[in-house]
Design an enzyme around this catalytic site. Sequence first.
Site, PDB file in Angstrom:
ATOM      1  N   PRO A  28    -104.818 -58.638  -8.715  1.00 49.63           N
ATOM      2  CA  PRO A  28    -104.018 -59.726  -8.855  1.00 49.63           C
ATOM      3  C   PRO A  28    -104.560 -60.984  -9.062  1.00 49.63           C
ATOM      4  CG  PRO A  28    -103.771 -59.010  -6.723  1.00 49.63           C
ATOM      5  CD  PRO A  28    -104.582 -58.031  -7.328  1.00 49.63           C
ATOM      6  N   CYS A  29    -105.292 -61.247  -9.971  1.00 50.87           N
ATOM      7  CA  CYS A  29    -106.133 -62.559 -10.178  1.00 50.87           C
ATOM      8  C   CYS A  29    -104.883 -63.638 -10.563  1.00 50.87           C
ATOM      9  CB  CYS A  29    -107.308 -62.743 -11.326  1.00 50.87           C
ATOM     10  SG  CYS A  29    -106.449 -62.203 -12.957  1.00 50.87           S
ATOM     11  N   HIS A  30    -103.930 -63.246 -10.936  1.00 49.91           N
ATOM     12  CA  HIS A  30    -102.595 -64.319 -11.247  1.00 49.91           C
ATOM     13  C   HIS A  30    -102.106 -64.703 -10.030  1.00 49.91           C
ATOM     14  CE1 HIS A  30    -100.650 -60.409 -10.898  1.00 49.91           C
ATOM     15  NE2 HIS A  30     -99.684 -60.803 -10.258  1.00 49.91           N
TER      16      HIS A  30
END
Length: 287
Positions: free
Chosen positions: A192-194
């Site tokens: 989850p780089c978001h």
Amino acid sequence: MIKIDALRTGELKPAEQGEVHEHLRTCRSCDESLGDVERLARAVKALAPAVPRSLRESNAIADGLDRVTETQPAVWVAFSDRGIRMIHPSGPEEEFRTRYARRHGRSLTRRSLPKTLRDQVVAALAGGGTARPAVDFGEIGKLEEEVLKALLRVPHGEVRSYSWLAQEIGRPKAVRAVANVVARNFVPFLVPCHRIVPAQGGVGRYGFGGDAKRALLAREGVDVERLERLAREQIRFIGSRTTRVACVPTCRDARRIRDKNRVVFHGVREAVKGGFRPCRRCRPFAA
Ligand SMILES: [Zn+2]
Ligand SMILES: [Zn+2]
């Protein structure tokens, strides 16, 4: 030669850089070998797509490629028998194959994504999150592995800053390098780089656009507008007067603090001075 290569990749301390530069000015053979090292590095990079990363990988069968269309957006997914290796929103299939070859040095054959993997992709894109995604990172560098694994520790529905991530892997000063690794994440949504946003506000850069990132965070239950309000007021941490614990604003524990007990901090020093210790769950700053 070792220092020359380190100079090229920016791994030398400033003092050492000065020494090496000084030496290069006066030593012809080293100056030439710096040129050689740079040419060699370029040549190796150019070869990368064609060269398999290891024998183990080249002996295995080609990895699988499938397109998941029940998600918004639809995505291409590459996978091995160990897990998902790459995800990208749909564009031309050829572009995805090229990107994959460049990254993993392997080709792809169309076959259907196993249901357990498909379910994870669908859940992640729908904002449901996936606690233990089946991801096969393949062979990656140490920094990249540390960053990607730290990303997996950011809970669903919460966000952290780039400096938090750098601190989390024990390299508090490597914020820029960490941000670059995040930007190159080949398994977005699942890793989850978001959930990493700039401390100064906004949702920050995202390979698929700021709107997509905002939408994904909103689907996970993150109040993006509140985050921006806090950023404008330069509020970094939220504490509870009763527990004397400080959290990042989206920490599940911080969201439980009653209004009358809530106290805000603009920086680490302010929190520590006030006698607050960092939350063990969200680790807002080093203890
Ligand atoms: Zn020399
Ligand atoms: Zn916390």
